[in-house]
Design a protein around this motif. Structure first.
Motif, PDB file in Angstrom:
ATOM      1  N   ALA A 215       0.827  -1.203   0.000  1.00  0.00           N
ATOM      2  CA  ALA A 215       0.000   0.000   0.000  1.00  0.00           C
ATOM      3  C   ALA A 215       0.866   1.260   0.000  1.00  0.00           C
ATOM      4  CB  ALA A 215      -0.928  -0.007   1.214  1.00  0.00           C
ATOM      5  N   LEU A 216       1.963   1.221   0.758  1.00  0.00           N
ATOM      6  CA  LEU A 216       2.860   2.374   0.841  1.00  0.00           C
ATOM      7  C   LEU A 216       3.506   2.673  -0.505  1.00  0.00           C
ATOM      8  CD1 LEU A 216       4.483   4.455   2.529  1.00  0.00           C
ATOM      9  CD2 LEU A 216       6.144   2.622   2.958  1.00  0.00           C
ATOM     10  N   ILE A 217       4.024   1.640  -1.164  1.00  0.00           N
ATOM     11  CA  ILE A 217       4.704   1.839  -2.447  1.00  0.00           C
ATOM     12  C   ILE A 217       3.711   2.284  -3.512  1.00  0.00           C
ATOM     13  CG2 ILE A 217       6.057   0.748  -4.278  1.00  0.00           C
ATOM     14  CD1 ILE A 217       7.541   1.231  -1.594  1.00  0.00           C
ATOM     15  N   ARG A 218       2.536   1.685  -3.522  1.00  0.00           N
ATOM     16  CA  ARG A 218       1.539   2.089  -4.523  1.00  0.00           C
ATOM     17  C   ARG A 218       1.123   3.538  -4.326  1.00  0.00           C
ATOM     18  NH1 ARG A 218      -1.597  -2.267  -6.944  1.00  0.00           N
ATOM     19  NH2 ARG A 218       0.058  -1.882  -8.477  1.00  0.00           N
ATOM     20  N   ALA A 219       0.875   3.931  -3.094  1.00  0.00           N
ATOM     21  CA  ALA A 219       0.478   5.318  -2.819  1.00  0.00           C
ATOM     22  C   ALA A 219       1.610   6.281  -3.159  1.00  0.00           C
ATOM     23  CB  ALA A 219       0.084   5.455  -1.353  1.00  0.00           C
ATOM     24  N   GLY A 220       2.846   5.894  -2.824  1.00  0.00           N
ATOM     25  CA  GLY A 220       3.985   6.762  -3.114  1.00  0.00           C
ATOM     26  C   GLY A 220       4.221   6.938  -4.600  1.00  0.00           C
ATOM     27  N   LEU A 221       4.108   5.859  -5.360  1.00  0.00           N
ATOM     28  CA  LEU A 221       4.300   5.945  -6.807  1.00  0.00           C
ATOM     29  C   LEU A 221       3.177   6.751  -7.461  1.00  0.00           C
ATOM     30  CD1 LEU A 221       5.509   2.307  -7.622  1.00  0.00           C
ATOM     31  CD2 LEU A 221       6.886   4.397  -7.533  1.00  0.00           C
ATOM     32  N   GLU A 222       1.964   6.605  -6.938  1.00  0.00           N
ATOM     33  CA  GLU A 222       0.849   7.400  -7.463  1.00  0.00           C
ATOM     34  C   GLU A 222       1.062   8.880  -7.144  1.00  0.00           C
ATOM     35  OE1 GLU A 222      -4.049   7.690  -7.227  1.00  0.00           O
ATOM     36  OE2 GLU A 222      -2.959   6.310  -5.911  1.00  0.00           O
ATOM     37  N   GLY A 223       1.516   9.165  -5.913  1.00  0.00           N
ATOM     38  CA  GLY A 223       1.795  10.545  -5.553  1.00  0.00           C
ATOM     39  C   GLY A 223       2.893  11.141  -6.408  1.00  0.00           C
ATOM     40  N   LEU A 224       3.918  10.352  -6.665  1.00  0.00           N
ATOM     41  CA  LEU A 224       5.027  10.807  -7.498  1.00  0.00           C
ATOM     42  C   LEU A 224       4.553  11.094  -8.922  1.00  0.00           C
ATOM     43  CD1 LEU A 224       8.054  11.271  -8.013  1.00  0.00           C
ATOM     44  CD2 LEU A 224       8.295   8.788  -8.312  1.00  0.00           C
ATOM     45  N   ASP A 225       3.770  10.202  -9.474  1.00  0.00           N
ATOM     46  CA  ASP A 225       3.274  10.384 -10.842  1.00  0.00           C
ATOM     47  C   ASP A 225       2.371  11.618 -10.925  1.00  0.00           C
ATOM     48  OD1 ASP A 225       3.082   9.546 -13.564  1.00  0.00           O
ATOM     49  OD2 ASP A 225       1.107   8.705 -13.153  1.00  0.00           O
ATOM     50  N   ASN A 226       1.466  11.745  -9.961  1.00  0.00           N
ATOM     51  CA  ASN A 226       0.549  12.892  -9.973  1.00  0.00           C
ATOM     52  C   ASN A 226       1.304  14.212  -9.827  1.00  0.00           C
ATOM     53  OD1 ASN A 226      -1.657  11.213 -10.255  1.00  0.00           O
ATOM     54  ND2 ASN A 226      -2.152  11.191  -8.076  1.00  0.00           N
ATOM     55  N   SER A 227       2.253  14.260  -8.916  1.00  0.00           N
ATOM     56  CA  SER A 227       2.971  15.516  -8.685  1.00  0.00           C
ATOM     57  C   SER A 227       3.797  15.916  -9.896  1.00  0.00           C
ATOM     58  CB  SER A 227       3.858  15.401  -7.442  1.00  0.00           C
ATOM     59  OG  SER A 227       4.855  14.408  -7.596  1.00  0.00           O
ATOM     60  N   CYS A 228       4.410  14.940 -10.571  1.00  0.00           N
ATOM     61  CA  CYS A 228       5.207  15.252 -11.763  1.00  0.00           C
ATOM     62  C   CYS A 228       4.316  15.797 -12.877  1.00  0.00           C
ATOM     63  CB  CYS A 228       5.952  14.012 -12.246  1.00  0.00           C
ATOM     64  SG  CYS A 228       7.340  13.534 -11.200  1.00  0.00           S
ATOM     65  N   GLN A 229       3.139  15.231 -13.017  1.00  0.00           N
ATOM     66  CA  GLN A 229       2.259  15.701 -14.081  1.00  0.00           C
ATOM     67  C   GLN A 229       1.664  17.070 -13.747  1.00  0.00           C
ATOM     68  OE1 GLN A 229       0.102  12.937 -16.547  1.00  0.00           O
ATOM     69  NE2 GLN A 229       0.544  11.282 -15.102  1.00  0.00           N
ATOM     70  N   ILE A 230       1.411  17.331 -12.462  1.00  0.00           N
ATOM     71  CA  ILE A 230       0.899  18.640 -12.067  1.00  0.00           C
ATOM     72  C   ILE A 230       1.965  19.719 -12.256  1.00  0.00           C
ATOM     73  CG2 ILE A 230       0.187  20.030 -10.071  1.00  0.00           C
ATOM     74  CD1 ILE A 230      -1.213  17.475  -9.007  1.00  0.00           C
ATOM     75  N   LEU A 231       3.181  19.426 -11.815  1.00  0.00           N
ATOM     76  CA  LEU A 231       4.244  20.436 -11.826  1.00  0.00           C
ATOM     77  C   LEU A 231       4.929  20.578 -13.180  1.00  0.00           C
ATOM     78  CD1 LEU A 231       5.912  19.618  -8.385  1.00  0.00           C
ATOM     79  CD2 LEU A 231       4.422  21.559  -8.910  1.00  0.00           C
TER      80      LEU A 231
ATOM     81  N   PRO B 106       3.402  19.109  -5.127  1.00  0.00           N
ATOM     82  CA  PRO B 106       2.629  20.020  -4.271  1.00  0.00           C
ATOM     83  C   PRO B 106       2.228  19.326  -2.970  1.00  0.00           C
ATOM     84  CG  PRO B 106       1.270  19.187  -6.055  1.00  0.00           C
ATOM     85  CD  PRO B 106       2.653  18.662  -6.303  1.00  0.00           C
ATOM     86  N   HIS B 107       2.146  20.076  -1.893  1.00  0.00           N
ATOM     87  CA  HIS B 107       1.912  19.497  -0.580  1.00  0.00           C
ATOM     88  C   HIS B 107       0.596  18.737  -0.499  1.00  0.00           C
ATOM     89  CE1 HIS B 107       5.518  21.209   1.059  1.00  0.00           C
ATOM     90  NE2 HIS B 107       5.147  22.447   0.813  1.00  0.00           N
ATOM     91  N   ASP B 108      -0.435  19.232  -1.198  1.00  0.00           N
ATOM     92  CA  ASP B 108      -1.731  18.554  -1.152  1.00  0.00           C
ATOM     93  C   ASP B 108      -1.652  17.133  -1.693  1.00  0.00           C
ATOM     94  OD1 ASP B 108      -2.963  20.668   0.020  1.00  0.00           O
ATOM     95  OD2 ASP B 108      -3.974  21.393  -1.791  1.00  0.00           O
ATOM     96  N   THR B 109      -0.807  16.919  -2.686  1.00  0.00           N
ATOM     97  CA  THR B 109      -0.667  15.591  -3.285  1.00  0.00           C
ATOM     98  C   THR B 109      -0.046  14.605  -2.302  1.00  0.00           C
ATOM     99  OG1 THR B 109      -0.444  16.545  -5.498  1.00  0.00           O
ATOM    100  CG2 THR B 109       0.386  14.301  -5.192  1.00  0.00           C
ATOM    101  N   TRP B 110       0.818  15.099  -1.445  1.00  0.00           N
ATOM    102  CA  TRP B 110       1.590  14.229  -0.548  1.00  0.00           C
ATOM    103  C   TRP B 110       1.093  14.229   0.889  1.00  0.00           C
ATOM    104  CZ3 TRP B 110       5.096  10.879  -2.383  1.00  0.00           C
ATOM    105  CH2 TRP B 110       5.593  11.101  -3.678  1.00  0.00           C
ATOM    106  N   LYS B 111       0.029  14.948   1.204  1.00  0.00           N
ATOM    107  CA  LYS B 111      -0.334  15.141   2.608  1.00  0.00           C
ATOM    108  C   LYS B 111      -0.728  13.845   3.317  1.00  0.00           C
ATOM    109  CE  LYS B 111      -5.101  16.576   1.518  1.00  0.00           C
ATOM    110  NZ  LYS B 111      -6.066  17.703   1.602  1.00  0.00           N
ATOM    111  N   THR B 112      -1.196  12.844   2.590  1.00  0.00           N
ATOM    112  CA  THR B 112      -1.580  11.570   3.231  1.00  0.00           C
ATOM    113  C   THR B 112      -0.533  10.478   3.033  1.00  0.00           C
ATOM    114  OG1 THR B 112      -2.805  10.825   1.266  1.00  0.00           O
ATOM    115  CG2 THR B 112      -4.029  12.101   2.929  1.00  0.00           C
ATOM    116  N   ILE B 113       0.597  10.825   2.408  1.00  0.00           N
ATOM    117  CA  ILE B 113       1.638   9.829   2.111  1.00  0.00           C
ATOM    118  C   ILE B 113       2.877  10.135   2.943  1.00  0.00           C
ATOM    119  CG2 ILE B 113       3.059   8.774   0.307  1.00  0.00           C
ATOM    120  CD1 ILE B 113       0.981   9.905  -1.725  1.00  0.00           C
TER     121      ILE B 113
END
Length: 200
Positions: free
Chosen positions: A93-109, A136-143
């Motif tokens: 769960a940790l790795i999946r959430a982290g990779l999703e956060g990483l992908d989302n943040s890269c596409q946002i930024l 962005p902090h919102d993307t990572w706030k739960t990870i």
């Protein structure tokens, strides 16, 4: 580890595999063959890990990094976890959430995926995650960013240093059973052990 910096450029641990028992020989040889199929990771997640793990280990050799990715995939799929703090998510769960956060943040930024960014940008992102300061902090706030980074670092390192080509790079002689060591004093090497290039 950058293979160009190896102190043992002519050493090949697999040349001694006839000294290992059949079970060990089978296990080690399987590490030289990858399939490219994943049980847990998506293709996108695997490609993110390809860039991430290559940078962590400073090694872009395809067959070794592919083995690392498949080893991580197997570990996460099997639910293998030796230790975990009670407030930390399970590794999968940790790795999946982290990779999703990483992908989302890269596409946002950057409107790009992590594996499309230049190396300097990738390293900046990895550093910020390791320091709990990714944007962005919102993307990572739960990870739990640094926990995600440390878990991936451990999984990557474990896999990387179990590959026989890396054993050769660092001069590790592989399984000692049943051959064993004879010369045990500091500075002494058995004839089959790796010697630095200036002593070979």
């Amino acid at each position: 580890m950058n293979p160009n910096l190896s102190r043992y450029p002519t050493y090949d641990v697999m040349s001694a595999q006839h000294e290992w028992d059949q079970h060990t020989r089978t296990i080690v040889n399987e590490r030289l063959h990858t399939g490219g199929d994943y049980l847990f990771l998506s293709v996108t997640e695997a490609e993110i890990l390809r860039s991430w793990c290559s940078l962590l280990m400073d090694d872009a050799r395809g067959e070794i990094i592919q083995y690392v990715i498949e080893h991580i995939d197997h570990t996460l799929s099997a639910g293998i976890e030796s230790e975990r703090k009670s407030d930390v998510p399970h590794a999968a769960a940790l790795i999946r959430a982290g990779l999703e956060g990483l992908d989302n943040s890269c596409q946002i930024l950057y409107t790009e995926r992590f594996f499309h960014l230049d190396t300097e940008r990738q390293l900046q992102i990895m550093t910020s995650i390791s320091e709990n300061d990714a944007l962005p902090h919102d993307t990572w706030k739960t990870i739990p960013q640094s926990v995600f980074f440390q878990k991936l670092l451990r999984l990557t390192t474990e896999a990387y240093y179990s590959h026989p080509r890396v054993w050769s790079d660092i001069g590790y002689g592989g399984p000692a059973y049943p051959r064993g060591y004879v010369r045990m004093h500091p500075g002494q090497l058995d004839p089959w052990e790796a010697k630095p290039k200036n002593e070979a």
